[in-house]
Design a protein around this motif. Sequence first.
Motif, short mmCIF file in Angstrom:
data_model
loop_
_atom_site.label_atom_id
_atom_site.label_comp_id
_atom_site.label_asym_id
_atom_site.label_seq_id
_atom_site.Cartn_x
_atom_site.Cartn_y
_atom_site.Cartn_z
N UNK A 70 0.83 -1.20 0.00
CA UNK A 70 0.00 0.00 0.00
C UNK A 70 0.86 1.25 0.00
N UNK A 71 1.89 1.26 0.84
CA UNK A 71 2.78 2.42 0.91
C UNK A 71 3.57 2.59 -0.39
N UNK A 72 4.05 1.50 -0.95
CA UNK A 72 4.79 1.58 -2.22
C UNK A 72 3.92 2.13 -3.34
N UNK A 73 2.66 1.71 -3.36
CA UNK A 73 1.76 2.19 -4.40
C UNK A 73 1.46 3.68 -4.26
N UNK A 74 1.71 4.21 -3.06
CA UNK A 74 1.47 5.62 -2.81
C UNK A 74 2.75 6.45 -2.89
N UNK A 75 3.80 5.83 -3.39
CA UNK A 75 5.03 6.56 -3.66
C UNK A 75 6.04 6.61 -2.53
N UNK A 76 5.87 5.77 -1.51
CA UNK A 76 6.80 5.77 -0.38
C UNK A 76 7.86 4.68 -0.58
N UNK A 77 9.12 5.05 -0.37
CA UNK A 77 10.22 4.10 -0.41
C UNK A 77 10.20 3.33 0.91
N UNK A 78 9.60 2.16 0.90
CA UNK A 78 9.36 1.42 2.15
C UNK A 78 10.66 0.96 2.80
N UNK A 79 11.61 0.50 2.00
CA UNK A 79 12.89 0.05 2.57
C UNK A 79 13.59 1.19 3.30
N UNK A 80 13.59 2.37 2.70
CA UNK A 80 14.22 3.53 3.33
C UNK A 80 13.45 3.94 4.58
N UNK A 81 12.12 3.88 4.48
CA UNK A 81 11.28 4.24 5.62
C UNK A 81 11.59 3.35 6.82
N UNK A 82 11.60 2.04 6.60
CA UNK A 82 11.86 1.11 7.70
C UNK A 82 13.26 1.29 8.25
N UNK A 83 14.21 1.62 7.37
CA UNK A 83 15.58 1.87 7.81
C UNK A 83 15.66 3.11 8.69
#
Length: 207
Positions: A94-107
């Motif tokens: 869901x976050x990726x589809x909304x343009x969020x870099x999930x790997x960077x976010x979690x990091x």
Amino acid sequence: MGTDQSTNRRLSKVERVIETYDLDGFGEQLADRWTAPEDSDSLRDLADLMNEKVLDAALRKAGEDVLEGEVENLYTLLTGDETTEGMRVQAKNTLQSRGVDVDQLLSDFVSHQAVYTYLTDIRGVSKDSSSGNRIDNVIESIQRLRGRLVAVIEQSLSSLRNTSKLRLGDFDVLVDTQVYCRDCGTQYEVIELLRRGGCDCDESASN
């Protein structure tokens, strides 16, 4: 890695994340909430609060509108102990589809230890271990955990119902945690037990 230009010191993770996500003034807020004379937040609570701020900022940087309660729910799905792997993957997608870099976010999510290091080493604040009411802090933590558990259950049931895999009308999720003392044989809801100061063991012994 960022550096403090005035001292040429490498920024701590909390400092770097505050700078990256434009969380101006949040460092002072962390210090104030940790050292508050009453109802102070634990380090874990502060780490969760900061990570939710980061998630909110990431969505807004991606140009997304954020609904009330959406950030807290997504954060629970990403990090909650009760979250299934399937739900976690769905939240990431869901976050990726909304343009969020999930790997960077979690990091960029911070731990309670990183918050502690920031508060003590960078901001130079300390907290008297005897300050505040420990029982109130425990009650607050339990209530927060219950809220997250309820959110996860509601999300799961609604998802199953919406895909016709579960027949369920309008519903409420109730979480009731009981503590049973094997010595005196009494049983209390956990928050009631905390507020009354214990079970009936002393009362039984005095009879």
